[in-house]
Every structure is written in C-alpha cells, then in structure tokens.
Design an enzyme around this catalytic site. Structure first.
Site, PDB file in Angstrom:
ATOM      1  N   LYS A   2       0.819  -1.201   0.000  1.00 24.88           N
ATOM      2  CA  LYS A   2       0.000   0.000   0.000  1.00 24.88           C
ATOM      3  C   LYS A   2       0.858   1.258   0.000  1.00 24.88           C
ATOM      4  CE  LYS A   2      -2.280   0.812   3.641  1.00 24.88           C
ATOM      5  NZ  LYS A   2      -3.317   0.868   4.671  1.00 24.88           N
ATOM      6  N   ASP A 173      -6.203  -4.165   8.859  1.00 23.58           N
ATOM      7  CA  ASP A 173      -5.249  -5.139   9.401  1.00 23.58           C
ATOM      8  C   ASP A 173      -3.810  -4.751   9.053  1.00 23.58           C
ATOM      9  OD1 ASP A 173      -4.322  -7.337  10.734  1.00 23.58           O
ATOM     10  OD2 ASP A 173      -4.802  -8.766   9.144  1.00 23.58           O
ATOM     11  N   GLU A 174      -3.348  -3.657   9.664  1.00 27.63           N
ATOM     12  CA  GLU A 174      -1.980  -3.188   9.458  1.00 27.63           C
ATOM     13  C   GLU A 174      -1.284  -2.956  10.795  1.00 27.63           C
ATOM     14  OE1 GLU A 174      -1.364  -0.390   5.996  1.00 27.63           O
ATOM     15  OE2 GLU A 174      -3.378   0.194   6.648  1.00 27.63           O
ATOM     16  N   TYR A 175       0.068  -2.969  10.728  1.00 34.27           N
ATOM     17  CA  TYR A 175       0.929  -2.531  11.835  1.00 34.27           C
ATOM     18  C   TYR A 175       0.774  -3.346  13.107  1.00 34.27           C
ATOM     19  CZ  TYR A 175       0.731   1.402   8.615  1.00 34.27           C
ATOM     20  OH  TYR A 175       0.731   2.182   7.485  1.00 34.27           O
TER      21      TYR A 175
END
Length: 406
Positions: A2, A173-175
């Site tokens: 992304k 659903d990141e980091y």
C-alpha cells in the site's frame, strides 16, 4: 504494498500517551434485533445523488474530521456518505495477555468532544466510523487465540461506538507486528469470530473492512463468512483499481477504486471513477482529506460519479432530520430545509419511502407529514421533536411519503 505507509505509520506513533479501556464497563451482549432497517445501511448512493457511495478516511492527527461535511455537490447533496476517523489502535497488555483498545490524544480529542467534531457530520446525514488497526505490539484482528478473546475485544469496540454515538467500526489489518510480545500468528478463526461478535453487539451499525493484510485471506471459518457480517469492503492500494474478494458482499457494497487525495492525480481519480461506474460498483474510496479547500480536485471524480461538480461550503445550515428508528436511531437523513417535498425530492436528502420512525425539528418550525405522495393522504402536524412515530394518532411509523416544512 500500500502507498503512503509512512504517513499512516506516523499517525499511530504520535507522542503523548492516553489509554481508554472499556473492560471496567463491560456490558451484556445485545440481542439481535428482529426488525433492523437495513435499506439505508446497504444502499449505495451518495446522499440523495444517484451513483456510488463516497467514503473518506481522515488522518485526525493532522486534519479536522469536520472537513468531510464541507463538500457538497452543486445541487446541494453531501459529497461524502461516510467519514472515517483514522485511527484507533489495538494495543497488547503483556501483563494480562489481552488486546486493549487505545486512543491517542488526537483521537481522544475527537471522541471526547463528539458534539463538536462528530455530531455536525451526523446532522448532515454523514455516517462517522472509527477505524481500528494494530500498533506494533503483536495484537491485531487476526490473532485472537479464542472466540472468547475475540468477543471481549468486540465488546470494547461496541462500548466505544455506544459511548460516543458513532455509526460503526472499520477494520484495517496493518501494523500489528504479529508475533511481537510473544503473541500468536494470524489464524483462520480470529477475524470471523470478531466480526460475528461485533455484529451481534451492534446489529444496526456499519462494519467495514479495509481489504488488506492477513485478514484479507482469512474471510471464512466453519461455514461463516466475514461478508455475511459486514456492510462494505474496499481496495486498500491508492491510485489503483482492484475488486476486493469478499464472499457475501455484492458489487453495490464493494469499492475497487481507491485514491489518496494528496497523492493521486486528478486524471487517475477520474479514470478510477469511470471504471467504478461502468462496472457497477457501489463504493468509491478516498483518503487523506486535508484542511485546505480541495473542491476542484474532488470535482474530478464527482463529475464522473454523479454528473455534478463539488463545491466547498462551511455553513452548517438548519433543518429537519428524519431517522429510520425510534429515539433518533438508525440511519438519518441530511438536513432538510423549509419547503414542500414530494418523495422524489425527499430522496435527495437520503429519505426512504415508508421508513421514518422519528424526527428532529428546529425550534419554531412546523412539519406536516403525509402518508401518500404530493402532500396527500393521512397527515400529522408536528411542532417539535418526536422520538417515536408509533405514539402518534393514528400510528405514523413507517408510512411517511411526503412532507411540508414551514
């Protein structure tokens, strides 16, 4: 991968520590309503305009969420249907080995002052969601070790939505840095358990999924699909066109086009809008709305999506609002000024035929509601707010078709 990861990462690494935990006020699960009005939640129009629903993420560490409400089409409808507060986080408590909902100071300011930042958008008919993502501590939406753990975090999310009167939750659903602090890796049941529990707790609210990360490949478990529990999903790669593969969601509830307002060219924004319309998809995703006036840029895609340019208007306005449910709950229309309205004219403000259950009326105004179109049929005259149309004589619940506002 992304785009603009550094900017989004900086948003959650902001200095200042403030944690708001909800475990102390845990509530029993709410029963699933039998008569949920899903028409407006599922509908894929900009507020009253024919075309895809426009969604906007706002980095509240740097920008004012209220700017979402400052953009209208030239015919008066709001440009954005949904504004998303980016973002709250999932922290990991190493002592209790549990996930905890965390708000940094900027998010805390928006939520604690909801009458200043959130209510003005809702008064215009815009839905306000809270985005949830990881915080580099090992906890995320994809590694809850049990159904009970997912249920406990869903309760925290529901408490936040109910405490601050938000319109729903967005999952990103990141980091998460799965595995940090001894946490588990993504598993097949976690996200399904989470959205299932949250839908049970918030049957009338919007749940959306930013199609990215491990969760994007873990969308079913034991015959239950994430798509059967959420309302929308959209592409996460800005400047591109890619249809999210979410079983259970129709084209009207998917957004394959995604743009970064401050990084995607206007030509690309217009091209992605054209593909969205031509292929019959119902969502157009935008990110990174700044504090400055960017209506010319926004017109590059609104002209394609709705056949109308965008204007910048900071006046809040005064008017009547109808709501799908009693007690001003469920979907609400935009602000409707004085005038006489047919059903077609009301629909421009997000009104739905035979649907309204409550109304807010400015002081000194009079509203005459009619059961039939063109100000005909049974009528009811109100001069103040009414929280439940079933209390009117005769019962006016879910029968209003046209109105006169004076």
């Amino acid at each position: 991968m992304k785009t603009n990861l550094n900017l989004r990462n900086a948003a959650i690494a902001a200095t200042g520590v403030f944690m708001l935990l909800f475990s102390a006020c845990k509530k029993d699960a709410a029963p699933v309503a039998d008569n949920i009005k899903t028409t407006a939640i599922k509908r894929a129009d900009a507020l009253g305009a024919s075309g895809p629903k426009s969604v906007c993420y706002v980095e509240v560490n740097y920008n004012d969420i209220r700017n979402v409400g400052n953009y209208k089409l030239t015919t008066g409808e709001q440009l954005f249907d949904i504004g998303i507060i980016f973002a709250a986080n999932i922290n990991y408590n190493t002592s209790t080995q549990t996930a905890e909902l965390y708000f940094n100071p900027q998010v805390t300011n928006v939520l604690s002052n909801r009458n200043t930042y959130v209510q003005p958008l809702q008064d215009r008919g815009i839905k306000v969601l809270l985005s949830i993502l990881g915080n580099h501590q090992g906890a995320g939406i994809c590694n809850f070790p049990s159904q009970a753990a997912a249920q406990a975090f869903a309760q925290q999310l529901a408490n936040a939505v109910n405490t601050y009167n938000l319109d729903g939750i967005d999952f990103d659903d990141e980091y998460s840095d799965y595995g940090a602090n001894g946490t588990g890796q993504p598993n097949s049941s976690s996200f399904v358990y989470l959205v299932t529990a949250l839908r049970q707790l918030l049957p009338n609210k919007i749940i959306s999924f930013y199609y990215y990360g491990p969760a994007a490949s873990r969308l079913s478990y034991n015959g239950v699909t994430v798509g059967s529990k959420i309302n929308y999903s959209w592409n996460a790669i800005y400047g591109t066109y890619s249809v999210p593969s979410v079983p259970g969601l129709s084209a009207a509830n998917l957004g394959p086009a995604a743009i970064d307002i401050q990084a995607t060219s206007s030509a690309t924004a217009a091209s992605l809008a054209t593909q969205t319309v031509n292929n019959g998809y119902g969502i157009y995703l935008t990110y990174n709305l700044p504090n400055t006036d960017v209506h010319t840029y926004l017109s590059s895609f609104s002209n394609v999506l709705y056949g109308k340019a965008t204007v910048y208007d900071t006046s809040l306005g005064t008017g009547v609002r109808f709501f799908a449910d009693a007690n001003y709950g469920g979907y609400g229309t935009g602000i409707i000024p004085k005038g006489t309205y047919t059903l077609t004219q009301l629909e421009k403000f997000g009104f739905v035929n035979d649907w309204a259950s409550s109304i807010k009326i400015p002081s000194g105004w009079t509203v005459t509601m009619y059961a039939d179109n063109n100000s005909t049929g049974q009528s009811w005259t109100l001069t103040s707010n009414n929280s439940n149309f079933t209390t009117l004589t005769p019962n006016a619940n879910d029968v209003i078709t046209s109105v006169k506002i004076q």
